[in-house]
Design a protein around this motif. Structure first.
Motif, mmCIF file in Angstrom:
data_model
loop_
_atom_site.group_PDB
_atom_site.id
_atom_site.type_symbol
_atom_site.label_atom_id
_atom_site.label_comp_id
_atom_site.label_asym_id
_atom_site.label_seq_id
_atom_site.Cartn_x
_atom_site.Cartn_y
_atom_site.Cartn_z
ATOM 1 N N SER A 272 0.821 -1.204 0.000
ATOM 2 C CA SER A 272 0.000 0.000 0.000
ATOM 3 C C SER A 272 0.858 1.258 0.000
ATOM 4 O O SER A 272 1.872 1.340 0.708
ATOM 5 N N ALA A 273 0.461 2.248 -0.792
ATOM 6 C CA ALA A 273 1.076 3.564 -0.704
ATOM 7 C C ALA A 273 0.628 4.233 0.590
ATOM 8 O O ALA A 273 -0.493 4.023 1.059
ATOM 9 N N MET A 276 -2.119 9.137 -1.060
ATOM 10 C CA MET A 276 -2.570 9.108 -2.444
ATOM 11 C C MET A 276 -1.543 9.743 -3.370
ATOM 12 O O MET A 276 -1.413 9.365 -4.533
ATOM 13 N N GLU A 278 1.543 9.351 -3.279
ATOM 14 C CA GLU A 278 2.554 8.342 -3.585
ATOM 15 C C GLU A 278 2.012 7.217 -4.466
ATOM 16 O O GLU A 278 2.772 6.343 -4.883
ATOM 17 N N SER A 279 0.718 7.197 -4.724
ATOM 18 C CA SER A 279 0.139 6.157 -5.572
ATOM 19 C C SER A 279 0.606 6.324 -7.011
ATOM 20 O O SER A 279 0.908 7.433 -7.466
ATOM 21 N N ARG A 281 0.229 6.761 -10.838
ATOM 22 C CA ARG A 281 -0.766 7.296 -11.767
ATOM 23 C C ARG A 281 -0.155 7.392 -13.164
ATOM 24 O O ARG A 281 0.019 8.484 -13.706
#
Length: 308
Positions: A272-273, A276, A278-279, A281
């Motif tokens: 998990s990041a 958000m 760090e997610s 895209r």
């Protein structure tokens, strides 16, 4: 006026020339002239630019102006595999999953998660690829053929990643003789020997890490050394995740079906990041495949996911 059959004929012809090393290095355009395939270097006038179905700048294949919107839906997700060149791999991964992110039920049942249009799309990816990669868990669960059956085109080399050599000759990929099969196992293990293995069977023995896994980069390096540069990673979720984490994927395609499985087996299984921001895209395009939606993520141009 071209058709889907015409587009597929052109893509197969480009793939054949790519494997033969006969594509113009500085770019080309391909199309049909009186039903005759024309593939010429840029700047040659036998085929007008407006009649081109596929155009390449020497690095990336793109739809030409003669493609209709419907033909682009068929061709665009397939074109990246045509960008592979000797010593220069292109790796495309695909997962078919439910709207709630599962690729199978809890029991492992995974047939017809996505619909027939995505099934045909996967077979087109197989036909354009030099090699198709799956994990041993996928073979154990589904005993897949991993051949090109739904569309015209050649069968790829089948690459089965099975570090502990748990799979035996009871699985069809090792015995049907339909295509060459590379069985990737730890080099600390003896090479499997069974009279039932087909003549196309070969073990590829590579080092295992402290967790008993084989580095995906080592697999890719060995495939490229064999001249297998257009790579299709078909699954399952663990294998696609490992190749994604290793930064080896140029494209990640996820077909999402309008079905809810519930507490099934997840597709991607990344840590998990924390936030958000760090997610991941990466840029993507969307395509309709019947009732399904195909998300085509371009990882090659993403700083977060590109290989080092």
């Amino acid at each position: 006026m071209t058709s889907s059959a015409d587009i597929w004929t052109v893509l197969l012809a480009i793939a054949e020339r790519r494997r033969a090393g006969s594509l113009p290095a500085d770019g080309f355009r391909c199309g049909l002239d009186d039903d005759r395939l024309v593939c010429e270097p840029l700047g040659i006038d036998r085929l007008s630019a407006s009649d081109a179905l596929v155009i390449s700048d020497g690095r990336t294949c793109s739809p030409g102006p003669a493609m209709s919107c419907a033909e682009r839906t068929l061709a665009e997700p397939l074109l990246p595999l045509l960008d592979a060149r000797p010593g220069q791999a292109v790796v495309v991964a695909h997962l078919g999953q439910s709207i709630d992110g599962c690729i199978a039920t809890r029991s492992g049942h995974s047939s017809v998660v996505t619909g027939p249009a995505d099934f045909e799309h996967m077979h087109r990816l197989r036909a354009l690829a030099d090699a198709i990669v799956v994990g041993g868990g996928t073979v154990a669960a589904d005993d897949p053929q991993l051949t090109t059956r739904s569309v015209e085109g050649p069968d790829p080399v089948r690459v089965i990643i099975d570090p502990a050599a748990r799979l035996d000759a009871s699985y069809g990929v090792f015995t049907d003789g339909e295509s060459k099969t590379l069985h990737v196992i730890g080099n600390d293990l003896p090479a499997p020997s069974d009279a039932r293995f087909s003549r196309g069977y070969e073990s590829m023995r590579l080092p295992r890490d402290d967790h008993g896994a084989i580095d995906p980069a080592a697999v890719l390096d060995n495939l490229v050394a064999r001249g297998l540069c257009a790579i299709f990673v078909e699954g399952g979720g663990v294998t696609v995740t490992r190749w994604l984490e290793a930064g080896l994927l140029d494209r990640l395609q996820i077909a999402v079906a309008p079905v809810i499985i519930g507490a099934g087996r997840p597709g991607l299984q990344l840590p998990s990041a924390l936030t958000m921001k760090e997610s991941l895209r990466p840029p993507c395009t969307l395509h309709r495949l019947g009732d399904d939606v195909l998300w085509d993520f371009n990882l090659a141009c993403s700083d977060q996911t590109r290989r080092s």
